[in-house]
Design a protein around this motif. Sequence first.
Motif, mmCIF file in Angstrom:
data_model
loop_
_atom_site.group_PDB
_atom_site.id
_atom_site.type_symbol
_atom_site.label_atom_id
_atom_site.label_comp_id
_atom_site.label_asym_id
_atom_site.label_seq_id
_atom_site.Cartn_x
_atom_site.Cartn_y
_atom_site.Cartn_z
ATOM 1 N N MET A 15 0.819 -1.210 0.000
ATOM 2 C CA MET A 15 0.000 0.000 0.000
ATOM 3 C C MET A 15 0.855 1.263 0.000
ATOM 4 O O MET A 15 0.467 2.286 -0.557
ATOM 5 N N ASN A 16 2.046 1.172 0.611
ATOM 6 C CA ASN A 16 2.928 2.343 0.698
ATOM 7 C C ASN A 16 3.784 2.532 -0.552
ATOM 8 O O ASN A 16 4.117 3.672 -0.913
ATOM 9 N N THR A 17 4.149 1.430 -1.208
ATOM 10 C CA THR A 17 5.112 1.519 -2.301
ATOM 11 C C THR A 17 4.535 1.216 -3.682
ATOM 12 O O THR A 17 5.077 1.665 -4.687
ATOM 13 N N ARG A 18 3.486 0.429 -3.725
ATOM 14 C CA ARG A 18 2.927 -0.064 -4.997
ATOM 15 C C ARG A 18 4.012 -0.767 -5.824
ATOM 16 O O ARG A 18 3.981 -0.750 -7.061
ATOM 17 N N ASP A 19 4.928 -1.404 -5.135
ATOM 18 C CA ASP A 19 6.028 -2.122 -5.784
ATOM 19 C C ASP A 19 5.753 -3.619 -5.662
ATOM 20 O O ASP A 19 5.991 -4.224 -4.611
ATOM 21 N N ALA A 20 5.254 -4.205 -6.745
ATOM 22 C CA ALA A 20 4.868 -5.612 -6.701
ATOM 23 C C ALA A 20 6.073 -6.530 -6.498
ATOM 24 O O ALA A 20 5.982 -7.540 -5.810
ATOM 25 N N LYS A 21 7.222 -6.183 -7.094
ATOM 26 C CA LYS A 21 8.397 -7.051 -7.017
ATOM 27 C C LYS A 21 8.870 -7.211 -5.571
ATOM 28 O O LYS A 21 9.050 -8.329 -5.078
ATOM 29 N N SER A 22 9.070 -6.102 -4.868
ATOM 30 C CA SER A 22 9.561 -6.201 -3.494
ATOM 31 C C SER A 22 8.484 -6.754 -2.557
ATOM 32 O O SER A 22 8.796 -7.421 -1.570
ATOM 33 N N THR A 23 7.216 -6.514 -2.873
ATOM 34 C CA THR A 23 6.143 -7.076 -2.049
ATOM 35 C C THR A 23 6.112 -8.592 -2.183
ATOM 36 O O THR A 23 5.931 -9.312 -1.194
ATOM 37 N N LEU A 24 6.301 -9.086 -3.395
ATOM 38 C CA LEU A 24 6.362 -10.543 -3.594
ATOM 39 C C LEU A 24 7.497 -11.167 -2.804
ATOM 40 O O LEU A 24 7.359 -12.264 -2.259
ATOM 41 N N GLU A 25 8.610 -10.461 -2.716
ATOM 42 C CA GLU A 25 9.764 -10.986 -1.965
ATOM 43 C C GLU A 25 9.467 -11.072 -0.475
ATOM 44 O O GLU A 25 10.060 -11.884 0.238
ATOM 45 N N MET A 26 8.546 -10.253 0.014
ATOM 46 C CA MET A 26 8.177 -10.257 1.433
ATOM 47 C C MET A 26 7.039 -11.218 1.745
ATOM 48 O O MET A 26 6.721 -11.442 2.911
ATOM 49 N N PHE A 32 -5.919 -8.499 -12.623
ATOM 50 C CA PHE A 32 -7.023 -9.284 -12.081
ATOM 51 C C PHE A 32 -7.279 -10.535 -12.917
ATOM 52 O O PHE A 32 -7.789 -11.536 -12.418
ATOM 53 N N TYR A 33 -6.899 -10.474 -14.189
ATOM 54 C CA TYR A 33 -7.103 -11.626 -15.053
ATOM 55 C C TYR A 33 -6.004 -12.674 -14.878
ATOM 56 O O TYR A 33 -6.023 -13.701 -15.564
ATOM 57 N N ARG A 40 1.830 -11.083 -8.927
ATOM 58 C CA ARG A 40 2.544 -11.484 -10.137
ATOM 59 C C ARG A 40 1.948 -10.803 -11.368
ATOM 60 O O ARG A 40 2.672 -10.370 -12.270
ATOM 61 N N GLY A 41 0.632 -10.717 -11.379
ATOM 62 C CA GLY A 41 -0.025 -10.028 -12.477
ATOM 63 C C GLY A 41 0.326 -8.550 -12.512
ATOM 64 O O GLY A 41 0.528 -7.966 -13.587
ATOM 65 N N LEU A 42 0.413 -7.928 -11.350
ATOM 66 C CA LEU A 42 0.788 -6.521 -11.263
ATOM 67 C C LEU A 42 2.225 -6.306 -11.736
ATOM 68 O O LEU A 42 2.534 -5.324 -12.415
ATOM 69 N N LEU A 43 3.102 -7.236 -11.370
ATOM 70 C CA LEU A 43 4.497 -7.136 -11.792
ATOM 71 C C LEU A 43 4.601 -7.273 -13.313
ATOM 72 O O LEU A 43 5.285 -6.471 -13.978
ATOM 73 N N LYS A 44 3.913 -8.247 -13.857
ATOM 74 C CA LYS A 44 3.981 -8.509 -15.294
ATOM 75 C C LYS A 44 3.370 -7.370 -16.101
ATOM 76 O O LYS A 44 3.886 -6.999 -17.169
ATOM 77 N N SER A 45 2.282 -6.797 -15.589
ATOM 78 C CA SER A 45 1.553 -5.764 -16.336
ATOM 79 C C SER A 45 1.985 -4.349 -15.971
ATOM 80 O O SER A 45 1.404 -3.383 -16.471
ATOM 81 N N ARG A 46 2.984 -4.242 -15.083
ATOM 82 C CA ARG A 46 3.450 -2.929 -14.618
ATOM 83 C C ARG A 46 2.300 -2.138 -13.983
ATOM 84 O O ARG A 46 2.018 -0.992 -14.335
#
Length: 241
Positions: free
Chosen positions: A72-83, A111-112, A98-104
């Motif tokens: 919620m603070n960063t909107r960074d999917a990559k680092s959130t996945l790591e946590m 959601f798909y 993963r979808g957010l990371l792939k779709s930027r």
Amino acid sequence: MMQGSREQINRAMTSLRDVGFINYFGMQRFGNSLISTYHVGRALLLNQWETAVDLILKPREGDDNRWREHWMNTRDAKSTLEMLPHHKKSSVEQQLLRGLLKSRNDYQASFYSIPRNTRLIYLHSYQSYIWNVIVTQRLQRDGFKAAVGDLVQKSVENEVLALPRVEYVTEENENDFTIYDVVLPLPGHGVKYPVHQAGKWFTEELAKDGLTVEMLKNSNRDLSLSGAYRKCVVKPTDVSW
């Protein structure tokens, strides 16, 4: 486990056998977290994709919220996945991230990445929520009897239908039906609605969420709800205890 005296149990079971039960959708239909699935379904119907994603990913009581707060603070999917905790692997949350990371961070596209059956659960949960609200109001208004303007299901033999055929209770046929024949629609664009006050309640409940019946028909098939019918009260058979 629920417990009671022999008298309480006998009274409850006798009522179940002789009267039946209101055919509510149970709590499992609405998810097991503080964020009810019908809230997500409502956001999807309104095309509020970012809201839908946030409802699933935002912090909630009783969970490890570090990764949720980080998202919620960063909107960074990559680092959130790591946590992401181990028990969240293969979860809806992981699939979304993963979808957010792939779709930027394309919220609709992400959601798909969730399986279609899971996406439909959110939409059907919203339908179920509205149905539960309306059936309570309908039984409070007219009681446990068929009333003029209700819908009842026709018995059609040897015919396969996408939806059961229904007809309206009128002054002429009112005595032909009981509450066990009465159905209410799950909201959709392809069903009939009662022609008494309950029909207006559907419109009013949808309007509270910024929706109309017409908006339930969507060019996107995954977001289009045709509706269904469900009996208001059911009496079980062969009850013993």
